[in-house]
Design an enzyme around this catalytic site. Sequence first.
Site, short mmCIF file in Angstrom:
data_model
loop_
_atom_site.label_atom_id
_atom_site.label_comp_id
_atom_site.label_asym_id
_atom_site.label_seq_id
_atom_site.Cartn_x
_atom_site.Cartn_y
_atom_site.Cartn_z
N GLY A 8 0.84 -1.20 0.00
CA GLY A 8 0.00 0.00 0.00
C GLY A 8 0.87 1.25 0.00
N GLY A 11 -0.36 4.90 -1.17
CA GLY A 11 -1.44 5.59 -0.46
C GLY A 11 -0.96 6.83 0.28
CG LEU A 13 0.71 5.72 6.68
CD1 LEU A 13 1.33 6.83 7.53
CD2 LEU A 13 -0.03 4.73 7.57
CG ASP A 34 -0.42 0.70 -4.02
OD1 ASP A 34 -0.36 1.31 -2.95
OD2 ASP A 34 -1.48 0.53 -4.66
NE ARG A 35 -5.91 -2.89 -5.16
CZ ARG A 35 -7.19 -2.90 -4.84
NH1 ARG A 35 -7.89 -4.01 -4.97
NH2 ARG A 35 -7.79 -1.83 -4.40
CE1 TYR A 141 -10.09 1.30 7.70
CE2 TYR A 141 -11.04 2.79 9.32
CZ TYR A 141 -9.95 2.31 8.63
OH TYR A 141 -8.70 2.83 8.89
CE LYS A 145 -7.61 -0.75 9.26
NZ LYS A 145 -6.28 -1.18 8.80
N1 SER Z 1 -9.23 8.06 8.84
C1 SER Z 1 -10.01 6.86 8.90
C2 SER Z 1 -11.32 7.03 8.27
O1 SER Z 1 -11.87 8.11 8.37
C3 SER Z 1 -10.19 6.43 10.31
O2 SER Z 1 -9.12 5.66 10.68
O3 SER Z 1 -11.83 6.11 7.71
#
Ligand code: SER
Length: 321
Positions: A8, A11, A13, A34-35, A141, A145
Amino acid sequence: MPRILVIGASGQLGSELTQELKNIIGEDNVVASDRNISATSSRQGLFETLDVLDGDLLYKIVNKHKITQIYHLAAILSAVGEQHPKQAWTLNIDGLINVLDVAKEKKLDKIFWPSSIAVFGPNTPVNHTPQNTIMDPLTVYGISKLAGERWCEYYFHNYGVDTRSLRYPGLIGYKSPAGGGTTDYAVDIYHKAINKKPFECFLKEDTALPMMYMPDAIRSTIELMKADKVKIKVRSSYNINAMSFTPKEVANSIKMHIPDFKISYQPDFRQDIADSWPRLIDDSCARKDWGWNPEFDLNKMTKDILENLKNLKSTAILNTD
Ligand code: SER
């Protein structure tokens, strides 16, 4: 010297973290993947096209480059995840398990994988959210996580994989676009401001969320990974904090530099996501175990971002609104 694979790497980060890792251990010891083959900065130096769902290819890349550590950053974030829930689950969980499996098989030194404030939910205490508390995430999400945290701890306890993780707040950087998160208004707002355009915010003006400027995020990640193994007491994911602000507060901070900046509010489905997350989290475990201490608050970050965007604009590198 460690040999690091960043997954990744194109991206928001990943592109900055990859560069910093190259600065620390040398360009030849960091493999970006990365893809997305159209990425720019991360494609300078060693680069592999990799979809982390392809476990065989991941294994081959680890062998080919004699990788000893993986930073696995590829994920579908909160807002986009709600549009594609099953895809988000598959990428976020199956991708992580592929990484944990290769770490176990190849006996890699350590693994970094980011978690998020999205692991918390409506019954979590919203202020000074403790390390260990109620976790009832509403987004796919957040669910992925939270499950990922449990998998990291499982591989640590059962197979000895040295898994390390941070529950990032909203990450704010100016160098690359943000990728579909609920906190990402706080990235876009600066680009509008510097381009003298009004900003329409998808959250209400008083919605406070935990946030962190990218240099702090990069430093926290590297400090966690550098820390002595015995100091890492949390193998799910550490709460980590830097600041907390509302859209109105960030707009006011921008107005200190651009007085005629205009903001309006048009909350959408992302408001419900934000309302289910904490305002400020307690990161005392990270401070105590491996010495975390953030540097940037809101006004210091705003000044830094606006100065940098202005410089980029004047050298015509930046062409975005
Ligand atoms: N920044 C992320 C989001 O808003 C939260 O970890 O999805």
